[in-house]
Write a protein that holds these residues in place. Structure first.
Motif, PDB file in Angstrom:
ATOM      1  N   UNK A  48       0.887  -1.149   0.000  1.00 42.59           N
ATOM      2  CA  UNK A  48       0.000   0.000   0.000  1.00 42.59           C
ATOM      3  C   UNK A  48       0.929   1.204   0.000  1.00 42.59           C
ATOM      4  N   UNK A  49       0.836   1.991  -1.065  1.00 41.43           N
ATOM      5  CA  UNK A  49       1.808   3.062  -1.229  1.00 41.43           C
ATOM      6  C   UNK A  49       1.108   4.399  -1.406  1.00 41.43           C
ATOM      7  N   UNK A  50       1.789   5.445  -0.966  1.00 43.92           N
ATOM      8  CA  UNK A  50       1.279   6.791  -1.156  1.00 43.92           C
ATOM      9  C   UNK A  50       2.461   7.726  -1.331  1.00 43.92           C
ATOM     10  N   UNK A  51       2.426   8.543  -2.365  1.00 48.12           N
ATOM     11  CA  UNK A  51       3.477   9.522  -2.601  1.00 48.12           C
ATOM     12  C   UNK A  51       4.872   8.885  -2.610  1.00 48.12           C
ATOM     13  N   UNK A  52       4.984   7.780  -3.394  1.00 49.96           N
ATOM     14  CA  UNK A  52       6.261   7.069  -3.531  1.00 49.96           C
ATOM     15  C   UNK A  52       6.845   6.603  -2.200  1.00 49.96           C
ATOM     16  N   UNK A 134       8.360  -7.659  -4.499  1.00 49.43           N
ATOM     17  CA  UNK A 134       8.116  -6.297  -3.992  1.00 49.43           C
ATOM     18  C   UNK A 134       8.713  -5.258  -4.949  1.00 49.43           C
ATOM     19  N   UNK A 135       9.831  -5.591  -5.561  1.00 45.06           N
ATOM     20  CA  UNK A 135      10.440  -4.670  -6.535  1.00 45.06           C
ATOM     21  C   UNK A 135       9.481  -4.452  -7.716  1.00 45.06           C
ATOM     22  N   UNK A 136       8.897  -5.554  -8.222  1.00 48.24           N
ATOM     23  CA  UNK A 136       7.924  -5.442  -9.316  1.00 48.24           C
ATOM     24  C   UNK A 136       6.717  -4.608  -8.887  1.00 48.24           C
ATOM     25  N   UNK A 137       6.264  -4.814  -7.657  1.00 50.90           N
ATOM     26  CA  UNK A 137       5.098  -4.069  -7.152  1.00 50.90           C
ATOM     27  C   UNK A 137       5.411  -2.573  -7.062  1.00 50.90           C
ATOM     28  N   UNK A 138       6.615  -2.238  -6.614  1.00 47.57           N
ATOM     29  CA  UNK A 138       7.028  -0.825  -6.517  1.00 47.57           C
ATOM     30  C   UNK A 138       7.031  -0.190  -7.912  1.00 47.57           C
ATOM     31  N   UNK A 139       7.611  -0.899  -8.890  1.00 52.97           N
ATOM     32  CA  UNK A 139       7.662  -0.343 -10.254  1.00 52.97           C
ATOM     33  C   UNK A 139       6.264  -0.200 -10.847  1.00 52.97           C
ATOM     34  N   UNK A 140       5.375  -1.135 -10.499  1.00 57.77           N
ATOM     35  CA  UNK A 140       4.001  -1.032 -11.003  1.00 57.77           C
ATOM     36  C   UNK A 140       3.324   0.239 -10.479  1.00 57.77           C
ATOM     37  N   UNK A 141       3.488   0.507  -9.189  1.00 54.06           N
ATOM     38  CA  UNK A 141       2.887   1.723  -8.610  1.00 54.06           C
ATOM     39  C   UNK A 141       3.554   2.964  -9.198  1.00 54.06           C
ATOM     40  N   UNK A 142       4.876   2.944  -9.304  1.00 56.59           N
ATOM     41  CA  UNK A 142       5.625   4.106  -9.802  1.00 56.59           C
ATOM     42  C   UNK A 142       5.199   4.472 -11.229  1.00 56.59           C
ATOM     43  N   UNK A 143       4.938   3.456 -12.038  1.00 55.27           N
ATOM     44  CA  UNK A 143       4.508   3.710 -13.424  1.00 55.27           C
ATOM     45  C   UNK A 143       3.138   4.347 -13.477  1.00 55.27           C
ATOM     46  N   UNK A 144       2.274   3.959 -12.538  1.00 54.53           N
ATOM     47  CA  UNK A 144       0.889   4.442 -12.578  1.00 54.53           C
ATOM     48  C   UNK A 144       0.696   5.798 -11.935  1.00 54.53           C
ATOM     49  N   UNK A 145       1.672   6.235 -11.124  1.00 56.18           N
ATOM     50  CA  UNK A 145       1.477   7.489 -10.389  1.00 56.18           C
ATOM     51  C   UNK A 145       1.797   8.695 -11.249  1.00 56.18           C
TER      52      UNK A 145
END
Ligand code: ZN
Length: 145
Positions: A48-52, A134-145
């Motif tokens: 669950x991520x917010x603002x990187x 988790x690395x893949x999940x971080x990149x997925x969020x980063x791409x969408x933000x």
């Protein structure tokens, strides 16, 4: 066995027997599942991520003691970290378990307990599974933000 090795074994055993942050995360920002066919480990990681920044991170799945302990240690370490810090830790962890020199071993904290797997090529994938997810999940969020 030297004292450090004993300490490392104790850390791995404790995390595999009493995993931290295990279970389903409500309203996750991203979720990735990684599978290790050589050992049969399956690890799902949700963030669950917010603002990187990683506000929450949980894992679920089944696997050997190394894969479960590594996932548990990873969630403890990355919770509350910015994406930038988390990616640096993931990179350092990858170096550590592949027998390389991490930039900042101190920052890896309990994850340093897994450095012994570098001597066992078949177990490196067990240790890395949750970290790759988790690395893949971080990149997925980063791409969408
Ligand atoms: Zn395994």
């Amino acid at each position: 066995m030297d004292r450090l090795e004993m300490l490392y074994r104790a850390v791995i055993m404790q995390h595999s027997q009493t995993p931290q942050n295990k279970g389903e995360l409500a309203d996750a920002s991203a979720e990735k599942t990684a599978y290790n066919p050589t050992c049969g480990d399956m690890t799902k990681v949700q963030i669950k991520a917010d603002d990187e920044k990683i506000d929450e991170v949980q894992f679920d799945g089944e696997g050997c003691a190394i894969s479960m302990a590594s996932a548990s240690i990873m969630t403890d370490l990355l919770k509350g970290k910015t994406f930038e810090d988390a990616l640096a830790l993931i990179s350092d962890f990858t170096k550590l378990v592949s027998g390389g020199e991490p930039e900042d071993k101190q920052a890896l904290s309990e994850a340093a307990a897994l450095q012994g797997v570098a001597q066992f090529p078949t177990r490196i994938r067990c240790a890395q599974l949750a970290w790759k997810a988790v690395e893949d999940a971080i990149y997925q969020v980063a791409r969408n933000e």
